[in-house]
Design a protein around this motif. Structure first.
Motif, PDB file in Angstrom:
ATOM      1  N   GLU A   1       0.848  -1.187   0.000  1.00 36.37           N
ATOM      2  CA  GLU A   1       0.000   0.000   0.000  1.00 36.37           C
ATOM      3  C   GLU A   1       0.887   1.242   0.000  1.00 36.37           C
ATOM      4  N   ASP A   2       0.273   2.412  -0.120  1.00 34.85           N
ATOM      5  CA  ASP A   2       1.023   3.669  -0.220  1.00 34.85           C
ATOM      6  C   ASP A   2       1.921   3.930   0.977  1.00 34.85           C
ATOM      7  N   ASP A   3       1.623   3.332   2.134  1.00 30.63           N
ATOM      8  CA  ASP A   3       2.476   3.540   3.313  1.00 30.63           C
ATOM      9  C   ASP A   3       3.820   2.824   3.181  1.00 30.63           C
ATOM     10  N   GLY A   4       3.955   1.957   2.162  1.00 27.35           N
ATOM     11  CA  GLY A   4       5.221   1.262   1.919  1.00 27.35           C
ATOM     12  C   GLY A   4       5.503   0.140   2.888  1.00 27.35           C
ATOM     13  N   GLU A   5       4.550  -0.169   3.757  1.00 25.63           N
ATOM     14  CA  GLU A   5       4.780  -1.181   4.784  1.00 25.63           C
ATOM     15  C   GLU A   5       3.670  -2.241   4.836  1.00 25.63           C
ATOM     16  N   THR A   6       2.463  -1.885   4.438  1.00 25.60           N
ATOM     17  CA  THR A   6       1.328  -2.803   4.517  1.00 25.60           C
ATOM     18  C   THR A   6       1.158  -3.538   3.192  1.00 25.60           C
ATOM     19  N   ILE A   7       1.017  -4.844   3.266  1.00 19.18           N
ATOM     20  CA  ILE A   7       0.855  -5.661   2.072  1.00 19.18           C
ATOM     21  C   ILE A   7      -0.573  -5.504   1.557  1.00 19.18           C
ATOM     22  N   GLU A   8      -0.679  -5.066   0.306  1.00 15.30           N
ATOM     23  CA  GLU A   8      -1.986  -4.861  -0.308  1.00 15.30           C
ATOM     24  C   GLU A   8      -2.458  -6.102  -1.062  1.00 15.30           C
ATOM     25  N   TYR A   9      -1.553  -6.700  -1.851  1.00  8.67           N
ATOM     26  CA  TYR A   9      -1.936  -7.809  -2.704  1.00  8.67           C
ATOM     27  C   TYR A   9      -0.727  -8.702  -2.942  1.00  8.67           C
ATOM     28  N   VAL A  10      -0.987 -10.000  -3.056  1.00 10.33           N
ATOM     29  CA  VAL A  10       0.074 -10.968  -3.316  1.00 10.33           C
ATOM     30  C   VAL A  10      -0.413 -11.935  -4.389  1.00 10.33           C
ATOM     31  N   ALA A  11       0.454 -12.237  -5.337  1.00  7.81           N
ATOM     32  CA  ALA A  11       0.160 -13.245  -6.359  1.00  7.81           C
ATOM     33  C   ALA A  11       1.370 -14.166  -6.462  1.00  7.81           C
ATOM     34  N   PHE A  12       1.128 -15.358  -6.983  1.00  4.78           N
ATOM     35  CA  PHE A  12       2.241 -16.281  -7.178  1.00  4.78           C
ATOM     36  C   PHE A  12       2.087 -16.982  -8.506  1.00  4.78           C
ATOM     37  N   SER A  13       3.194 -17.476  -9.003  1.00  6.94           N
ATOM     38  CA  SER A  13       3.197 -18.338 -10.180  1.00  6.94           C
ATOM     39  C   SER A  13       4.286 -19.365  -9.972  1.00  6.94           C
ATOM     40  N   GLY A  14       4.236 -20.407 -10.728  1.00  6.03           N
ATOM     41  CA  GLY A  14       5.225 -21.458 -10.605  1.00  6.03           C
ATOM     42  C   GLY A  14       4.616 -22.818 -10.804  1.00  6.03           C
ATOM     43  N   ASP A  15       5.400 -23.816 -10.463  1.00  8.95           N
ATOM     44  CA  ASP A  15       4.995 -25.190 -10.679  1.00  8.95           C
ATOM     45  C   ASP A  15       5.614 -26.041  -9.587  1.00  8.95           C
ATOM     46  N   GLY A  16       4.900 -27.060  -9.189  1.00 12.75           N
ATOM     47  CA  GLY A  16       5.452 -27.946  -8.180  1.00 12.75           C
ATOM     48  C   GLY A  16       4.406 -28.879  -7.615  1.00 12.75           C
TER      49      GLY A  16
END
Length: 138
Positions: free
Chosen positions: A50-65
């Protein structure tokens, strides 16, 4: 194994077959990749703050396993939004095992914690704490 562990096994299979937040973000604050060379799991974690530079707004992942690595990554993308980068860095393997809800064998723990370690190293690189090209769990 009781009914509860069957429920968690179903959750793992569901997240493996229908991963949440799968893909790459167009505008991540930071991204990082990692692998478990022993079994071939690969993960890329994209995190937007987020704009505060400290709070996580969104997370995505890609890969295989394997099912454990992919389910763990999917669950982590749901767990992290709203938490701080410091919360992410402070997570440990017990947090991931609790999130998965089943006992993980010593051989599979590296699969389970891969996404966590990749996201943590990405955060540390973003903060300037470390310089590495790729995370490996062995």
């Amino acid at each position: 194994m009781g009914l509860g562990s069957d429920m968690y096994r179903q959750q793992i299979l569901d997240h493996y077959k229908n991963p949440r937040n799968y893909g790459e973000l167009d505008d991540p604050t930071f991204s990082h990749v990692g692998e478990n060379p022993t079994c071939g799991d690969t993960i890329r974690m994209d995190v937007r703050l987020e704009d505060d530079g400290e709070t996580i707004e969104y997370v995505a992942f890609s890969g295989d396993g394997c099912a454990i690595s992919q389910a763990s990554a999917s669950l982590l993308t749901q767990e992290l939004p709203g938490k701080s980068v410091e919360d992410l860095v402070a997570m440990d393997r017990d947090d991931i095992v609790d999130m998965l809800g089943v006992d993980i064998s010593p051989m599979r723990i590296k699969c389970a914690v891969l996404a966590e370690k990749v996201a943590q190293d990405g955060a540390k690189i973003h903060r300037g704490d470390i310089e590495i090209e790729k995370t490996e769990t062995e």
